[in-house]
Write a protein that holds these residues in place. Structure first.
Motif, PDB file in Angstrom:
ATOM      1  N   TYR A  67       0.814  -1.224   0.000  1.00 35.94           N
ATOM      2  CA  TYR A  67       0.000   0.000   0.000  1.00 35.94           C
ATOM      3  C   TYR A  67       0.846   1.272   0.000  1.00 35.94           C
ATOM      4  O   TYR A  67       0.293   2.376  -0.082  1.00 35.94           O
ATOM      5  CB  TYR A  67      -0.950  -0.008   1.198  1.00 35.94           C
ATOM      6  CG  TYR A  67      -2.037  -1.053   1.063  1.00 35.94           C
ATOM      7  CD1 TYR A  67      -3.147  -0.835   0.263  1.00 35.94           C
ATOM      8  CD2 TYR A  67      -1.925  -2.284   1.707  1.00 35.94           C
ATOM      9  CE1 TYR A  67      -4.128  -1.800   0.118  1.00 35.94           C
ATOM     10  CE2 TYR A  67      -2.906  -3.260   1.567  1.00 35.94           C
ATOM     11  CZ  TYR A  67      -4.005  -3.003   0.775  1.00 35.94           C
ATOM     12  OH  TYR A  67      -4.979  -3.966   0.636  1.00 35.94           O
ATOM     13  N   GLY A  68       2.156   1.131   0.088  1.00 35.68           N
ATOM     14  CA  GLY A  68       3.049   2.277  -0.043  1.00 35.68           C
ATOM     15  C   GLY A  68       2.940   3.305   1.051  1.00 35.68           C
ATOM     16  O   GLY A  68       2.953   4.512   0.783  1.00 35.68           O
ATOM     17  N   ILE A  69       2.828   2.860   2.303  1.00 35.07           N
ATOM     18  CA  ILE A  69       2.713   3.811   3.404  1.00 35.07           C
ATOM     19  C   ILE A  69       3.871   3.638   4.383  1.00 35.07           C
ATOM     20  O   ILE A  69       4.516   2.588   4.422  1.00 35.07           O
ATOM     21  CB  ILE A  69       1.369   3.667   4.143  1.00 35.07           C
ATOM     22  CG1 ILE A  69       1.197   2.258   4.703  1.00 35.07           C
ATOM     23  CG2 ILE A  69       0.209   4.005   3.218  1.00 35.07           C
ATOM     24  CD1 ILE A  69      -0.081   2.076   5.461  1.00 35.07           C
ATOM     25  N   LEU A  70       4.105   4.652   5.181  1.00 30.99           N
ATOM     26  CA  LEU A  70       5.215   4.656   6.121  1.00 30.99           C
ATOM     27  C   LEU A  70       4.833   3.950   7.420  1.00 30.99           C
ATOM     28  O   LEU A  70       3.661   3.690   7.690  1.00 30.99           O
ATOM     29  CB  LEU A  70       5.642   6.091   6.413  1.00 30.99           C
ATOM     30  CG  LEU A  70       6.092   6.909   5.202  1.00 30.99           C
ATOM     31  CD1 LEU A  70       6.402   8.327   5.615  1.00 30.99           C
ATOM     32  CD2 LEU A  70       7.301   6.274   4.540  1.00 30.99           C
ATOM     33  N   GLU A  71       5.837   3.673   8.239  1.00 31.55           N
ATOM     34  CA  GLU A  71       5.618   2.924   9.474  1.00 31.55           C
ATOM     35  C   GLU A  71       4.662   3.642  10.424  1.00 31.55           C
ATOM     36  O   GLU A  71       3.759   3.020  11.003  1.00 31.55           O
ATOM     37  CB  GLU A  71       6.966   2.684  10.170  1.00 31.55           C
ATOM     38  CG  GLU A  71       6.861   1.987  11.510  1.00 31.55           C
ATOM     39  CD  GLU A  71       6.292   0.582  11.408  1.00 31.55           C
ATOM     40  OE1 GLU A  71       5.685   0.111  12.390  1.00 31.55           O
ATOM     41  OE2 GLU A  71       6.461  -0.045  10.348  1.00 31.55           O
ATOM     42  N   GLU A  72       4.834   4.930  10.592  1.00 30.20           N
ATOM     43  CA  GLU A  72       3.959   5.677  11.504  1.00 30.20           C
ATOM     44  C   GLU A  72       2.504   5.639  11.022  1.00 30.20           C
ATOM     45  O   GLU A  72       1.569   5.486  11.826  1.00 30.20           O
ATOM     46  CB  GLU A  72       4.439   7.120  11.619  1.00 30.20           C
ATOM     47  CG  GLU A  72       3.685   7.925  12.659  1.00 30.20           C
ATOM     48  CD  GLU A  72       4.256   9.321  12.833  1.00 30.20           C
ATOM     49  OE1 GLU A  72       3.599  10.148  13.498  1.00 30.20           O
ATOM     50  OE2 GLU A  72       5.363   9.599  12.308  1.00 30.20           O
ATOM     51  N   GLN A  73       2.310   5.771   9.715  1.00 30.59           N
ATOM     52  CA  GLN A  73       0.965   5.690   9.160  1.00 30.59           C
ATOM     53  C   GLN A  73       0.376   4.298   9.376  1.00 30.59           C
ATOM     54  O   GLN A  73      -0.800   4.159   9.721  1.00 30.59           O
ATOM     55  CB  GLN A  73       0.992   5.988   7.659  1.00 30.59           C
ATOM     56  CG  GLN A  73       1.329   7.423   7.296  1.00 30.59           C
ATOM     57  CD  GLN A  73       1.471   7.584   5.796  1.00 30.59           C
ATOM     58  OE1 GLN A  73       2.336   6.967   5.173  1.00 30.59           O
ATOM     59  NE2 GLN A  73       0.636   8.394   5.204  1.00 30.59           N
ATOM     60  N   PHE A  74       1.200   3.279   9.187  1.00 28.83           N
ATOM     61  CA  PHE A  74       0.725   1.914   9.337  1.00 28.83           C
ATOM     62  C   PHE A  74       0.296   1.648  10.776  1.00 28.83           C
ATOM     63  O   PHE A  74      -0.730   0.998  11.020  1.00 28.83           O
ATOM     64  CB  PHE A  74       1.821   0.932   8.919  1.00 28.83           C
ATOM     65  CG  PHE A  74       1.337  -0.461   8.676  1.00 28.83           C
ATOM     66  CD1 PHE A  74       0.819  -0.824   7.445  1.00 28.83           C
ATOM     67  CD2 PHE A  74       1.381  -1.416   9.683  1.00 28.83           C
ATOM     68  CE1 PHE A  74       0.356  -2.117   7.218  1.00 28.83           C
ATOM     69  CE2 PHE A  74       0.918  -2.701   9.463  1.00 28.83           C
ATOM     70  CZ  PHE A  74       0.410  -3.054   8.223  1.00 28.83           C
ATOM     71  N   ARG A  75       1.049   2.161  11.724  1.00 27.62           N
ATOM     72  CA  ARG A  75       0.684   2.003  13.135  1.00 27.62           C
ATOM     73  C   ARG A  75      -0.646   2.684  13.435  1.00 27.62           C
ATOM     74  O   ARG A  75      -1.454   2.181  14.228  1.00 27.62           O
ATOM     75  CB  ARG A  75       1.778   2.576  14.032  1.00 27.62           C
ATOM     76  CG  ARG A  75       3.006   1.685  14.181  1.00 27.62           C
ATOM     77  CD  ARG A  75       4.028   2.281  15.128  1.00 27.62           C
ATOM     78  NE  ARG A  75       5.159   1.400  15.329  1.00 27.62           N
ATOM     79  CZ  ARG A  75       5.206   0.444  16.248  1.00 27.62           C
ATOM     80  NH1 ARG A  75       4.172   0.255  17.054  1.00 27.62           N
ATOM     81  NH2 ARG A  75       6.273  -0.321  16.368  1.00 27.62           N
ATOM     82  N   SER A  76      -0.878   3.814  12.802  1.00 28.70           N
ATOM     83  CA  SER A  76      -2.149   4.523  12.998  1.00 28.70           C
ATOM     84  C   SER A  76      -3.310   3.700  12.465  1.00 28.70           C
ATOM     85  O   SER A  76      -4.373   3.629  13.092  1.00 28.70           O
ATOM     86  CB  SER A  76      -2.106   5.889  12.306  1.00 28.70           C
ATOM     87  OG  SER A  76      -1.117   6.717  12.881  1.00 28.70           O
ATOM     88  N   TYR A  77      -3.107   3.076  11.305  1.00 26.15           N
ATOM     89  CA  TYR A  77      -4.147   2.213  10.740  1.00 26.15           C
ATOM     90  C   TYR A  77      -4.416   1.025  11.658  1.00 26.15           C
ATOM     91  O   TYR A  77      -5.575   0.617  11.842  1.00 26.15           O
ATOM     92  CB  TYR A  77      -3.747   1.714   9.355  1.00 26.15           C
ATOM     93  CG  TYR A  77      -4.041   2.696   8.249  1.00 26.15           C
ATOM     94  CD1 TYR A  77      -5.350   2.914   7.815  1.00 26.15           C
ATOM     95  CD2 TYR A  77      -3.023   3.403   7.627  1.00 26.15           C
ATOM     96  CE1 TYR A  77      -5.630   3.810   6.801  1.00 26.15           C
ATOM     97  CE2 TYR A  77      -3.296   4.304   6.606  1.00 26.15           C
ATOM     98  CZ  TYR A  77      -4.599   4.508   6.200  1.00 26.15           C
ATOM     99  OH  TYR A  77      -4.882   5.405   5.200  1.00 26.15           O
ATOM    100  N   PHE A  78      -3.347   0.469  12.240  1.00 25.72           N
ATOM    101  CA  PHE A  78      -3.529  -0.662  13.141  1.00 25.72           C
ATOM    102  C   PHE A  78      -4.290  -0.242  14.397  1.00 25.72           C
ATOM    103  O   PHE A  78      -5.179  -0.970  14.862  1.00 25.72           O
ATOM    104  CB  PHE A  78      -2.176  -1.271  13.527  1.00 25.72           C
ATOM    105  CG  PHE A  78      -2.298  -2.436  14.473  1.00 25.72           C
ATOM    106  CD1 PHE A  78      -2.577  -3.704  13.981  1.00 25.72           C
ATOM    107  CD2 PHE A  78      -2.171  -2.259  15.836  1.00 25.72           C
ATOM    108  CE1 PHE A  78      -2.717  -4.779  14.847  1.00 25.72           C
ATOM    109  CE2 PHE A  78      -2.315  -3.331  16.710  1.00 25.72           C
ATOM    110  CZ  PHE A  78      -2.574  -4.596  16.214  1.00 25.72           C
ATOM    111  N   ALA A  79      -3.934   0.915  14.959  1.00 24.12           N
ATOM    112  CA  ALA A  79      -4.611   1.398  16.166  1.00 24.12           C
ATOM    113  C   ALA A  79      -6.099   1.611  15.897  1.00 24.12           C
ATOM    114  O   ALA A  79      -6.951   1.292  16.736  1.00 24.12           O
ATOM    115  CB  ALA A  79      -3.964   2.694  16.644  1.00 24.12           C
ATOM    116  N   GLU A  80      -6.420   2.160  14.722  1.00 24.21           N
ATOM    117  CA  GLU A  80      -7.822   2.366  14.352  1.00 24.21           C
ATOM    118  C   GLU A  80      -8.543   1.036  14.196  1.00 24.21           C
ATOM    119  O   GLU A  80      -9.681   0.863  14.655  1.00 24.21           O
ATOM    120  CB  GLU A  80      -7.906   3.157  13.050  1.00 24.21           C
ATOM    121  CG  GLU A  80      -9.329   3.444  12.591  1.00 24.21           C
ATOM    122  CD  GLU A  80      -9.379   4.186  11.273  1.00 24.21           C
ATOM    123  OE1 GLU A  80     -10.492   4.365  10.746  1.00 24.21           O
ATOM    124  OE2 GLU A  80      -8.300   4.572  10.769  1.00 24.21           O
TER     125      GLU A  80
END
Length: 208
Positions: A67-80
């Protein structure tokens, strides 16, 4: 922003799977992973025993790179996804699938998610009649995505329309290629997401 700008095919070889990062090229005999299905580098052919952590990390990296996203963004998606009802791993992939750039790729208006992301940032698309420039916007049921009229002759969009048949269009979106328009008919389910990722390993990684 710290984004990977190196060879895309190197990422597929590192993850040991085709991530379809190069658009139509991934469906041809020019695909680097098909030619060299082993990890890049001097010791890429050597098989190493991976720890449980390494296996979980590779699954997370695979999803993040698709999906071409950064680690911080990915963590946000996981938290959501963790806050939502249902299975956390499935929620994570569904939320990623609902991104505007991914929907445009799925509808066949771009050859890759990277290309779709760039076109969204340049304002080539309308969402429910309004111009958007944020690739991470999440679509909802009933949303209509269309190419702006003055951008419908852009060569990359014309090319993407011709090769959509190779990868297919998911059932949760409806596309009218002649009108350069698509509609979200339903939310994607885990079964709709053709992605060779074990999301449970990602959940285990972030749950430590």
């Amino acid at each position: 922003m710290a984004r990977y700008t190196g060879p895309k095919c190197r990422l597929c070889r590192r993850e040991g799977a085709k991530l379809f990062l190069k658009g139509d090229r991934c469906f041809t005999d020019k695909c680097a992973y098909e030619r060299r299905p082993y990890a890049p580098g001097q010791h890429g052919r050597i098989r190493k025993k991976m720890s449980d952590y390494a296996v979980q990390l590779r699954e997370k990296q695979k999803a993040r790179r698709v999906y071409g996203i950064l680690e911080e963004q990915f963590r946000s998606y996981f938290a959501e996804a963790d806050r939502q009802k249902g299975v956390t791993g499935a929620n994570l992939l569904i939320n990623l699938e609902r991104r505007m750039d991914n929907v445009i790729y799925r509808m066949g208006f771009a050859n890759s998610r990277d290309q779709a992301r760039q076109m969204v940032r340049h304002g080539l698309f309308l969402l429910n009649g309004r111009r958007v420039s944020i690739p991470s916007i999440q679509v909802r049921v009933g949303d209509v995505v269309e190419v702006r009229e003055k951008n419908r002759q852009v060569p990359v969009i014309q090319e993407a329309q011709q090769v959509i048949a190779r990868r297919g269009c998911p059932s949760w979106v409806e596309v009218d290629g002649a009108a350069f328009k698509g509609k979200v008919n339903a939310m994607p389910t885990r079964e709709d997401i053709q992605l060779a990722v074990n999301e449970q390993l990602i959940v285990e990684l972030y749950s430590k």
